[in-house]
Design a protein around this motif. Structure first.
Motif, PDB file in Angstrom:
ATOM      1  N   TRP A  99      -4.293 -16.861   2.444  1.00 46.97           N
ATOM      2  CA  TRP A  99      -4.523 -15.444   2.192  1.00 46.97           C
ATOM      3  C   TRP A  99      -5.600 -14.934   3.142  1.00 46.97           C
ATOM      4  N   HIS A 100      -5.450 -13.687   3.560  1.00 46.72           N
ATOM      5  CA  HIS A 100      -6.492 -13.059   4.362  1.00 46.72           C
ATOM      6  C   HIS A 100      -6.500 -11.569   4.049  1.00 46.72           C
ATOM      7  N   PRO A 101      -7.632 -10.910   4.254  1.00 47.93           N
ATOM      8  CA  PRO A 101      -7.717  -9.474   3.950  1.00 47.93           C
ATOM      9  C   PRO A 101      -6.620  -8.699   4.676  1.00 47.93           C
ATOM     10  N   GLY A 102      -6.039  -7.789   3.983  1.00 52.93           N
ATOM     11  CA  GLY A 102      -4.972  -6.972   4.565  1.00 52.93           C
ATOM     12  C   GLY A 102      -3.586  -7.369   4.094  1.00 52.93           C
ATOM     13  N   ASN A 103      -3.426  -8.527   3.464  1.00 47.20           N
ATOM     14  CA  ASN A 103      -2.086  -8.919   2.987  1.00 47.20           C
ATOM     15  C   ASN A 103      -2.032  -8.972   1.464  1.00 47.20           C
ATOM     16  N   GLU A 104      -2.775  -8.070   0.805  1.00 42.52           N
ATOM     17  CA  GLU A 104      -2.843  -8.051  -0.660  1.00 42.52           C
ATOM     18  C   GLU A 104      -1.492  -7.812  -1.332  1.00 42.52           C
ATOM     19  N   ASN A 105      -0.562  -7.181  -0.642  1.00 44.19           N
ATOM     20  CA  ASN A 105       0.725  -6.835  -1.252  1.00 44.19           C
ATOM     21  C   ASN A 105       1.789  -7.908  -1.066  1.00 44.19           C
ATOM     22  N   ILE A 106       1.441  -9.017  -0.472  1.00 45.82           N
ATOM     23  CA  ILE A 106       2.415 -10.089  -0.276  1.00 45.82           C
ATOM     24  C   ILE A 106       2.633 -10.805  -1.607  1.00 45.82           C
ATOM     25  N   CYS A 107       3.880 -11.013  -1.942  1.00 47.50           N
ATOM     26  CA  CYS A 107       4.231 -11.704  -3.181  1.00 47.50           C
ATOM     27  C   CYS A 107       5.066 -12.928  -2.826  1.00 47.50           C
ATOM     28  N   ILE A 108       4.606 -14.077  -3.242  1.00 44.53           N
ATOM     29  CA  ILE A 108       5.334 -15.319  -2.981  1.00 44.53           C
ATOM     30  C   ILE A 108       5.706 -15.916  -4.324  1.00 44.53           C
TER      31      ILE A 108
END
Length: 125
Positions: A99-108
């Motif tokens: 995880w890194h800042p800016g990818n908060e909306n990624i759902c796995i």
């Protein structure tokens, strides 16, 4: 299996299930099994039933969830649903690592397969 669900057989911690547990299994038409939300709840339930003179698995089958290491050493050894906690922890750590800042909306989505570990706390019907 097409069995009916009876709301009076659903017990929750807040309802002091130990108080109702023995009554439920001494009813005219008692359930044949008890499925607990955790192995610890199953251990407590077996103790309560045993102290009331009910036998596991003779009078009632008991199943837990988590497959704690002590489950196989308990008497009777506890039938339980194995939850792959090590695998869940590994996948969680991996997601945090990548995880890194800016990818908060990624759902796995990751699917874990629990499985039943059959031991002595359940009788054959």
């Amino acid at each position: 299996a097409g069995l009916p669900v009876r709301n009076d057989w659903l017990l929750f911690e807040a309802q002091a299930p130990e108080k109702y547990l023995v009554q439920m299994f001494r009813a005219a038409e008692p359930p044949t099994a008890l499925v607990c939300a955790s192995d610890n709840a199953a251990f407590r339930s077996i103790r309560v039933l045993s102290e009331a003179g009910l036998h596991v698995p003779g009078d009632v089958s008991v199943i837990g969830v988590h497959d704690l290491p002590i489950s196989k050493l308990f008497t009777p050894s506890l039938t339980t649903v194995h939850i792959p906690l090590r695998q869940i922890g590994y996948e969680t750590a991996k997601q945090v690592y990548y995880w890194h800042p800016g990818n908060e909306n990624i759902c796995i989505d990751v699917v874990f397969q629990p499985h039943l570990v059959e031991r002595a706390s359940v009788r054959s019907i």
